[in-house]
Design an enzyme around this catalytic site. Structure first.
Site, mmCIF file in Angstrom:
data_model
loop_
_atom_site.group_PDB
_atom_site.id
_atom_site.type_symbol
_atom_site.label_atom_id
_atom_site.label_comp_id
_atom_site.label_asym_id
_atom_site.label_seq_id
_atom_site.Cartn_x
_atom_site.Cartn_y
_atom_site.Cartn_z
ATOM 1 N N TYR A 195 -7.307 17.457 4.267
ATOM 2 C CA TYR A 195 -8.534 17.021 4.931
ATOM 3 C C TYR A 195 -8.420 15.526 5.233
ATOM 4 O O TYR A 195 -8.155 14.727 4.356
ATOM 5 C CB TYR A 195 -9.712 17.305 3.995
ATOM 6 C CG TYR A 195 -11.102 17.208 4.590
ATOM 7 C CD1 TYR A 195 -11.358 16.628 5.824
ATOM 8 C CD2 TYR A 195 -12.194 17.695 3.889
ATOM 9 C CE1 TYR A 195 -12.640 16.549 6.343
ATOM 10 C CE2 TYR A 195 -13.486 17.621 4.388
ATOM 11 C CZ TYR A 195 -13.705 17.044 5.617
ATOM 12 O OH TYR A 195 -14.989 16.963 6.111
ATOM 13 N N CYS A 196 -8.607 15.154 6.512
ATOM 14 C CA CYS A 196 -8.642 13.757 6.944
ATOM 15 C C CYS A 196 -7.345 13.045 6.519
ATOM 16 O O CYS A 196 -6.259 13.485 6.866
ATOM 17 C CB CYS A 196 -9.889 13.068 6.395
ATOM 18 S SG CYS A 196 -10.224 11.438 7.107
ATOM 19 N N ALA A 197 -7.452 11.935 5.773
ATOM 20 C CA ALA A 197 -6.252 11.179 5.394
ATOM 21 C C ALA A 197 -5.282 12.021 4.587
ATOM 22 O O ALA A 197 -4.056 11.842 4.677
ATOM 23 C CB ALA A 197 -6.649 9.939 4.596
ATOM 24 N N GLY A 200 -4.795 15.120 5.121
ATOM 25 C CA GLY A 200 -4.119 15.935 6.122
ATOM 26 C C GLY A 200 -2.992 15.175 6.792
ATOM 27 O O GLY A 200 -1.919 15.730 7.047
#
Length: 633
Positions: A366-368, A370
């Site tokens: 998720y986000c960073a 990811g």
């Protein structure tokens, strides 16, 4: 009590005085550009207050009460500004003034054509408003410009407030357009100017100031000023904490009404705890799921409460779910860098494989996290170990930062130097990052709070998402600097072998596992067109899904809520624009679509027993979920 630094009381008073003075002066200077509206100034508001009637309101007594609250703040421990506030514009009015002056000087108000257009628009607005007010027959006027900040009918019932907010909306449009037309600046500098323009325009809304907000004025009369006294207490409490408060801090407790999905901590390292959740089905998919949330925030965004929890929903779908709970950085983590998180992801993957005796896992980033998962997959691919991951799912994650949105405005050399000054030994206080994200949506996350809690004096709501938003984590200093420089500023991750992780060159073309790439249509942190760019760099099969809403609600959208929608377009592989143009819309959550995709890749099932149910006979676990790390500040 947070760490504090001495800030003289007179400097604190000067900060507040400067901000209110700046609003009045700046609004007046802008309104004078509109010819016929030159007399429409914030100074009109006291007259409007008098017109509403002030029976029972003693302004002198109110001022004394607010001053008493302020003096009490100065004499107790909170009179020292927290380190997360010191050095910012709040504590340094000169920096705020310099920023506005630089911004104002860049805009072409002196240009004759621009000035003439502004005056014509001002006169047209004036005439339209007078016509509407004159024909209203006692009903709120139908005004030419609408904005949800001024939806209350009191903004239209009195002509002065109709004129004030309509004039504001007019010059907001004009000033924003002027910033868009600026010539002679490099693209990065122009983008910064546009961002500052939007931020200042939001800050200067008449809704944000008591004398130009009819709703606040009415509340002040009703309560004889109690709302402003309560608001000052809220403001000073937030100064003591070093961050805005969005929700009742006593309403939620980890493990009681948030982060409450049953599970056990099965692995603990200096960087993270790994939680395994208790199965709710008799049989589960053989391939387990390992979730890597961003360490910029707490993991429980994916486990807010039973109705919203992605974790609980995934467990109910027959998945064996693990999630990393990252430790908030502190002075004992000076050497934590990007490699540390890549190695942690590989370690967690290998631990789960060994624990459950399976060849591979599904992974979510998720986000960073990811972005880091993409690096992890590239490293495994280079080492010919990518068989360890059966699939990779990316929630609003970027790898190509060419078009990465407003966060790029914080990564020039001056900004990086400022962040370096704010850092403590080994880490960056998470309140700085929270303030940055709030700025990206200042109208919703800053000024709405100012109005409701500081001006109207309302008590804080019990809202789990806002509680999570304010539950900040500290960031490792080395990782944060590398992230901003190598990705946001220099965009090096997409250059084959330009970066290394754990001693292995990173080439995203080595990613051959099936990828599920999710973006949010209204995402202001990871814009969807930026997330789409991942499809240009991976070599394996991929599925792209565009979800309704943004960075959080676009991800956390349980099927039972029946909210939003998502779009698919499996035949379009060339561009984000073509994807959108030909996409098919589906109502509700994309979660079931993802679960079907996952099950098709690895449909095998096993009984939910043995170490599939953590904490059973012979299974040594560390503690119950949600664990200790999520509580560390």
């Amino acid at each position: 009590m947070p760490d504090v630094v001495d800030t003289p009381p007179d400097a604190q008073s000067a900060a507040f005085e400067e901000m209110f003075k700046l609003q009045s002066e700046f609004t007046r200077s802008l309104l004078t550009k509109f010819g016929g509206l030159s007399n429409l100034q914030p100074a009109m508001a006291p007259a409007a207050l008098a017109a509403t009637g002030t029976d029972g309101l003693n302004l002198g007594s109110l001022a004394e009460r607010i001053q008493a609250v302020w003096l009490k703040y100065q004499t107790d421990q909170a009179r020292h500004l927290p380190s997360a506030v010191a050095g910012t514009m709040l504590a340094d009015p000169a920096r705020l003034r310099a920023l506005v002056d630089e911004w104002y000087n860049h805009l072409p108000f002196a240009d004759a054509e621009t000035a003439h257009q502004l005056m014509d628009d001002g006169v047209a607005l004036w005439n339209a408003l007078l016509e509407q007010v004159g024909d209203s027959d006692g009903k709120p006027a139908e005004l030419p410009r609408k904005d949800r900040r001024f939806a209350d009918p009191r903004w239209r019932e009195q002509p002065v407030f109709a004129l004030i907010h309509q004039a504001y909306l007019l010059w907001s449009e004009q000033v924003t357009a002027l910033a868009d037309k600026i010539q002679g600046l490099d693209p990065a500098r122009k983008s910064q100017l546009q961002f500052v323009t939007r931020t200042l325009v939001d800050a200067l809304s008449p809704a944000n100031f008591p004398l130009t907000n009819p709703v606040v004025l009415e509340r002040t009369l009703e309560t004889r000023g109690d709302n402003l006294v309560a608001g000052m207490e809220h403001l000073l409490a937030d100064l003591g904490r070093g961050q805005l408060t969005h929700t009742d801090p006593t309403a939620f407790e980890l493990g009681r009404n948030i982060a409450m999905t049953p599970g056990k901590v099965v692995l603990e390292t200096p960087l993270y705890q790994l939680i395994q959740y208790t199965p709710t089905t008799e049989r589960v998919l053989e391939t387990p799921l390992v979730i890597f949330p961003p360490w910029i925030n707490r993991y429980y965004i994916l486990d807010l409460n039973p109705a919203k929890s992605f974790v609980r929903w995934a467990v109910d779908q027959g998945l064996t779910v693990f999630i990393a709970s990252w430790k908030s950085a502190d002075a004992e983590m000076p050497e934590v860098e990007w490699d540390s998180y890549v190695k942690a992801q590989i370690e967690a993957i290998d631990f789960v494989r060994a624990r459950l005796k399976v060849p591979s896992v599904h992974a979510i980033g998720y986000c960073a996290a990811g972005t880091t998962l993409a690096q992890t997959l590239a490293v495994l691919g280079r080492r010919e170990e990518d068989h360890k991951v059966a699939s990779a799912t990316f929630f609003t994650a970027q790898v190509d930062f060419e078009d990465a949105g407003d966060l790029k405005n914080f990564v020039d050399d001056n900004q990086l130097a400022l962040i370096a000054q704010l850092a403590r030994p080994g880490y960056l206080d998470g309140r700085y990052m929270a303030a940055t994200f709030n700025l990206l949506r200042s109208s919703d996350l800053i000024w709405s709070t100012v109005i409701s809690n500081y001006l109207l004096g309302e008590e804080y709501p019990a809202f789990d998402l806002l509680h999570w938003n304010g539950d900040t984590t500290n960031l490792p200093w080395k990782w944060h600097q590398a992230y901003l420089k190598n990705l946001y500023r220099d965009n090096r991750l997409i250059v084959p072998d330009a970066l290394e992780a754990d001693g292995t060159p990173v080439d995203l073309r080595r990613i051959k596992v099936p990828c599920f790439i999710q973006a949010g249509r209204e995402d202001h942190i990871a814009p969807p067109q930026s997330v789409w760019r991942m499809t240009r760099h991976v070599s394996g099969p991929w599925t792209f899904v565009l979800a309704g809403s943004g960075h959080i609600a676009g991800v956390v959208n349980p099927p039972a809520a029946r909210k939003y929608q998502f779009w698919t377009n499996p035949d379009e592989r060339e561009s984000y624009e073509n994807f959108v143009a030909g996409a098919q819309e589906h109502p509700g959550s994309w979660w079931p679509f993802w679960a079907d995709w996952l099950r098709e890749l690895a449909p095998g099932e096993v009984a939910a027993k043995g170490k599939r149910a953590p904490g059973g006979r012979g299974d040594k676990v560390i503690e119950d979920a949600p664990g200790r790390y999520v509580r560390i500040r």
